[in-house]
Every structure is written in structure tokens, then in C-alpha cells.
Write a protein that holds these residues in place. Structure first.
Motif, PDB file in Angstrom:
ATOM      1  N   SER A  24       0.820  -1.204   0.000  1.00 52.37           N
ATOM      2  CA  SER A  24       0.000   0.000   0.000  1.00 52.37           C
ATOM      3  C   SER A  24       0.860   1.262   0.000  1.00 52.37           C
ATOM      4  CB  SER A  24      -0.918   0.001   1.221  1.00 52.37           C
ATOM      5  OG  SER A  24      -1.669   1.198   1.298  1.00 52.37           O
ATOM      6  N   MET A  25       1.960   1.224   0.765  1.00 53.42           N
ATOM      7  CA  MET A  25       2.831   2.390   0.872  1.00 53.42           C
ATOM      8  C   MET A  25       3.448   2.786  -0.466  1.00 53.42           C
ATOM      9  SD  MET A  25       4.799   1.485   4.453  1.00 53.42           S
ATOM     10  CE  MET A  25       5.893   2.898   4.490  1.00 53.42           C
ATOM     11  N   LEU A  26       3.722   1.794  -1.304  1.00 49.38           N
ATOM     12  CA  LEU A  26       4.461   2.078  -2.538  1.00 49.38           C
ATOM     13  C   LEU A  26       3.696   1.745  -3.811  1.00 49.38           C
ATOM     14  CD1 LEU A  26       7.941   0.746  -1.342  1.00 49.38           C
ATOM     15  CD2 LEU A  26       7.214   3.122  -1.518  1.00 49.38           C
ATOM     16  N   LYS A  27       2.379   1.600  -3.692  1.00 51.30           N
ATOM     17  CA  LYS A  27       1.610   1.158  -4.865  1.00 51.30           C
ATOM     18  C   LYS A  27       1.601   2.185  -5.996  1.00 51.30           C
ATOM     19  CE  LYS A  27      -2.874   2.572  -2.905  1.00 51.30           C
ATOM     20  NZ  LYS A  27      -4.210   2.071  -2.510  1.00 51.30           N
ATOM     21  N   TYR A  28       1.845   3.457  -5.672  1.00 44.39           N
ATOM     22  CA  TYR A  28       1.853   4.476  -6.718  1.00 44.39           C
ATOM     23  C   TYR A  28       3.268   4.854  -7.160  1.00 44.39           C
ATOM     24  CZ  TYR A  28      -3.028   5.017  -5.409  1.00 44.39           C
ATOM     25  OH  TYR A  28      -4.358   4.780  -5.138  1.00 44.39           O
ATOM     26  N   ASN A  29       4.262   4.147  -6.637  1.00 43.42           N
ATOM     27  CA  ASN A  29       5.646   4.418  -7.015  1.00 43.42           C
ATOM     28  C   ASN A  29       5.972   3.610  -8.271  1.00 43.42           C
ATOM     29  OD1 ASN A  29       8.537   4.425  -7.192  1.00 43.42           O
ATOM     30  ND2 ASN A  29       8.635   5.009  -5.034  1.00 43.42           N
TER      31      ASN A  29
END
Length: 214
Positions: A24-29
Motif C-alpha cells: 500500500s505504501m508504494l503502490k503508486y511508485n
């Protein structure tokens, strides 16, 4: 399919909630691509044999296969994979062991922010290393403990006994925990007091805190 310059990552943690949190923390990275995840560390090697990745993010405290042992196995089989360890605590001796035996590229606590995690992954992917501030401080404390114990010529077993004494264990309890005789415990205690130039439990505990042995 990986895009150019994307970092391919596998995550292993025996708690699915931790894996979900990292995803969740890096799903848009867009620079980071999570290829595989598992709660079973024994499945990591077979996974890597089927699907090569750039980086392994591994929990340290896992009952089926501890993270330090997994990291060592992965590094032996897949030396090109970079390893980032995650833990609830940065126990200095364990961090040093993973650096020495598995050549890990980073070690961070699980209270990391999304920004710090992304920064760590990018730096490691570029060939750098990343150890969180708390972990570095614990490594420094561990080195100080080792230095002082060496100066006092304290053995690992003696330091272990000092820590149990600080927890108010008596000789019988220490003997049971360490699977040694009470007579051996008594001998260790005499040697410890002699080496630390102390004569009482209070004095010994004060010495241990002063020199960061506990």
C-alpha cells in the motif's frame, strides 16, 4: 512486465498485514515493481529460481526460517540480489551478523515512513546501502558493548549471565535457563565481579549500564 529502470522486488514476512502495508505504501511508485510476496520464507528460494528479481525485502524474526538464515541462503544462491531487512528492533549483534554473513544492503525498522522506504529502495537499487538512523545507533552501541567487554575480558557467557542478573534471576534460575550447574554459575559470578572490579549486584548492574552491556 518491467519497465526500463524499474526495481523488481520480492517481499517475505510471516504477517500478511505487514506485506499489505508495504504494498500500500508504494503502490503508486512507478519505479518499484512488486513481483512476488509470501508469508512463508521457505518458499523464497523456489520462487527466485522461477522468477529472478533485483531485491529481497525480508522480515528478520520469522519462526519457519529466520530472516538472517534466509538472507544467507539467498546470497549464496543469488549473489546479485540485494537484500533489505525489516524488523521491529535493530538488535546490534544480529545486524552485524547479517552484514557479515549475507552482505545485506540495508536494515530498517518497521516504523519507517513511505518516503524513507522509497528512498532506501532506490538507493540500494543503485548499488548503495541504507541503514535507518535507529539501526545505526544500535550498531554503535553494540560496538561499544563489544569494546568494553573485550577490555574487561568478559566472555559472551559472562555477559549473558550479567543480563540475567540484571533481571533479578538467582543462581538456580540462571542455571536452568543456560543449562549449566549452579556451581558453574557461582564460578562465573565470582569471575565477573573480579573482572569488573565490583563487589555487589548493584555495583555490577551499575557497571553494566555504564558500559552499555545491557
Amino acid at each position: 512486465m518491467l519497465k526500463k529502470d524499474q526495481i523488481s522486488v520480492i517481499i517475505v514476512d510471516d504477517h500478511q498485514v505487514v506485506i499489505d502495508g508495504l504494498l500500500s505504501m508504494l503502490k503508486y511508485n512507478e519505479q518499484i515493481k512488486f513481483i512476488l510476496t509470501t508469508t512463508d520464507p521457505t518458499q523464497v528460494i523456489p520462487m527466485l529460481e522461477e522468477t529472478p528479481v533485483d531485491m529481497l525485502i525480508t522480515d528478520v524474526m520469522m519462526p519457519a526460517l529466520p530472516g538472517n538464515e534466509l538472507a544467507k541462503k539467498v546470497k549464496e544462491r543469488f549473489p546479485q540480489i540485494k537484500i533489505l531487512a525489516l524488523s521491529m528492533s535493530g538488535e546490534g549483534q544480529l545486524v552485524s551478523q547479517m552484514i557479515d554473513e549475507a552482505n545485506i544492503s540495508g536494515y530498517m525498522l518497521k516504523n519507517i515512513s513511505k518516503t524513507e522506504l522509497a528512498k532506501a529502495l532506490e538507493k540500494i537499487a543503485e548499488g548503495g546501502i541504507y541503514f535507518s538512523k535507529d539501526v545505526i545507533e544500535e550498531l554503535q552501541r553494540a560496538n561499544q558493548r563489544k569494546k568494553h567487554s573485550q577490555e574487561a575480558h568478559l566472555t559472551d557467557r559472562e555477559i549473558e549471565i550479567i543480563r540475567l542478573i540484571e533481571k533479578e534471576y538467582n543462581n538456580k534460575q540462571i542455571a536452568e535457563v543456560l543449562f549449566i550447574s549452579e556451581r558453574t554459575v557461582e564460578t562465573h559470578r565470582k569471575n565477573i565481579l573480579r573482572k569488573t572490579h565490583t563487589s555487589t549486584v548493584i555495583g555490577l548492574v551499575k557497571y553494566a549500564y555504564e558500559y552499555k552491556l545491557i
